[in-house]
Motif scaffolding. Structure first.
Motif, mmCIF file in Angstrom:
data_model
loop_
_atom_site.group_PDB
_atom_site.id
_atom_site.type_symbol
_atom_site.label_atom_id
_atom_site.label_comp_id
_atom_site.label_asym_id
_atom_site.label_seq_id
_atom_site.Cartn_x
_atom_site.Cartn_y
_atom_site.Cartn_z
ATOM 1 N N ILE A 101 19.415 39.641 16.707
ATOM 2 C CA ILE A 101 18.990 38.294 16.345
ATOM 3 C C ILE A 101 19.909 37.842 15.212
ATOM 4 O O ILE A 101 20.695 38.630 14.683
ATOM 5 N N ALA A 102 19.796 36.600 14.845
ATOM 6 C CA ALA A 102 20.472 36.084 13.660
ATOM 7 C C ALA A 102 19.386 35.586 12.719
ATOM 8 O O ALA A 102 18.335 35.133 13.167
ATOM 9 N N VAL A 103 19.624 35.696 11.416
ATOM 10 C CA VAL A 103 18.654 35.209 10.441
ATOM 11 C C VAL A 103 19.373 34.407 9.366
ATOM 12 O O VAL A 103 20.511 34.697 9.012
ATOM 13 N N GLY A 104 18.671 33.399 8.866
ATOM 14 C CA GLY A 104 19.225 32.588 7.785
ATOM 15 C C GLY A 104 18.277 31.468 7.433
ATOM 16 O O GLY A 104 17.366 31.149 8.199
ATOM 17 N N ASP A 105 18.513 30.870 6.277
ATOM 18 C CA ASP A 105 17.698 29.729 5.881
ATOM 19 C C ASP A 105 18.000 28.535 6.784
ATOM 20 O O ASP A 105 17.146 27.679 6.989
ATOM 21 N N THR A 106 19.221 28.480 7.339
ATOM 22 C CA THR A 106 19.602 27.472 8.328
ATOM 23 C C THR A 106 20.420 28.174 9.411
ATOM 24 O O THR A 106 20.941 29.277 9.194
ATOM 25 N N ALA A 107 20.571 27.534 10.558
ATOM 26 C CA ALA A 107 21.380 28.111 11.638
ATOM 27 C C ALA A 107 22.833 28.284 11.197
ATOM 28 O O ALA A 107 23.491 29.260 11.552
ATOM 29 N N ALA A 108 23.336 27.358 10.392
ATOM 30 C CA ALA A 108 24.726 27.427 9.925
ATOM 31 C C ALA A 108 24.969 28.612 8.993
ATOM 32 O O ALA A 108 26.087 29.115 8.905
ATOM 33 N N GLU A 109 23.934 29.082 8.312
ATOM 34 C CA GLU A 109 24.057 30.199 7.374
ATOM 35 C C GLU A 109 23.631 31.532 7.971
ATOM 36 O O GLU A 109 23.670 32.559 7.305
ATOM 37 N N ALA A 110 23.216 31.535 9.227
ATOM 38 C CA ALA A 110 22.643 32.739 9.854
ATOM 39 C C ALA A 110 23.649 33.873 9.936
ATOM 40 O O ALA A 110 24.846 33.657 10.181
ATOM 41 N N ILE A 111 23.155 35.090 9.731
ATOM 42 C CA ILE A 111 23.975 36.290 9.881
ATOM 43 C C ILE A 111 23.423 37.134 11.027
ATOM 44 O O ILE A 111 22.251 37.079 11.346
ATOM 45 N N LEU A 112 24.284 37.911 11.615
ATOM 46 C CA LEU A 112 23.936 38.743 12.757
ATOM 47 C C LEU A 112 23.198 39.991 12.311
ATOM 48 O O LEU A 112 23.601 40.652 11.346
ATOM 49 N N MET A 113 22.131 40.317 13.023
ATOM 50 C CA MET A 113 21.327 41.506 12.749
ATOM 51 C C MET A 113 21.159 42.280 14.058
ATOM 52 O O MET A 113 20.934 41.681 15.105
ATOM 53 N N GLN A 114 21.269 43.607 13.988
ATOM 54 C CA GLN A 114 21.065 44.432 15.181
ATOM 55 C C GLN A 114 19.855 45.312 14.983
ATOM 56 O O GLN A 114 19.524 45.699 13.863
ATOM 57 N N VAL A 115 19.191 45.635 16.077
ATOM 58 C CA VAL A 115 18.002 46.466 16.016
ATOM 59 C C VAL A 115 18.403 47.873 15.583
ATOM 60 O O VAL A 115 19.480 48.361 15.895
ATOM 61 N N ARG A 116 17.551 48.499 14.810
ATOM 62 C CA ARG A 116 17.815 49.864 14.316
ATOM 63 C C ARG A 116 17.179 50.867 15.216
ATOM 64 O O ARG A 116 16.218 50.700 15.829
#
Length: 116
Positions: A101-116
């Protein structure tokens, strides 16, 4: 986009995520113990995700809210605890949300996250 091309893109992205996970390791100090620090983790839909660097991705639709857990990497220093907070979760185009998924306060600031 053809099914074969989409499948190929997913395989490449999955391979990059795995390579990034394998390449990340904690370094120990001179006494063999690692330094204390909070790992950037988020929880979403019953899964825990960690951040991934140097992988291009496209942010998709908003999924909802992810949780960043409380962090206290200096338990002997009162007041240094970072409280739990929430952040917006987004899907990553071409990736199953069970993988990334991606997370961020906005879509433009989102960073990539992978499941552990």
């Amino acid at each position: 986009m053809t099914t074969a091309l989409r499948t190929g893109r997913r395989l490449v992205m999955t391979s990059l995520l795995i390579a990034a996970a394998v390449g990340c390791a904690a370094s120990g100090g001179t006494d063999g113990a690692g330094e204390a620090s909070c790992v950037y983790l988020v929880s979403y839909d019953g899964r825990t995700y960690s951040d991934v660097a140097n992988v291009e991705f496209t942010v998709g639709e908003e999924l909802g809210t992810a949780t960043i857990p409380e962090c206290d990497d200096t338990p002997n220093n009162p007041g240094d605890t970072v409280p739990e907070r929430t952040i917006t979760a987004y899907e990553v185009e071409g990736m199953d949300r069970a993988v990334a998924i991606a997370v961020g306060d906005t879509a433009a600031e989102a960073i990539l996250m992978q499941v552990r």
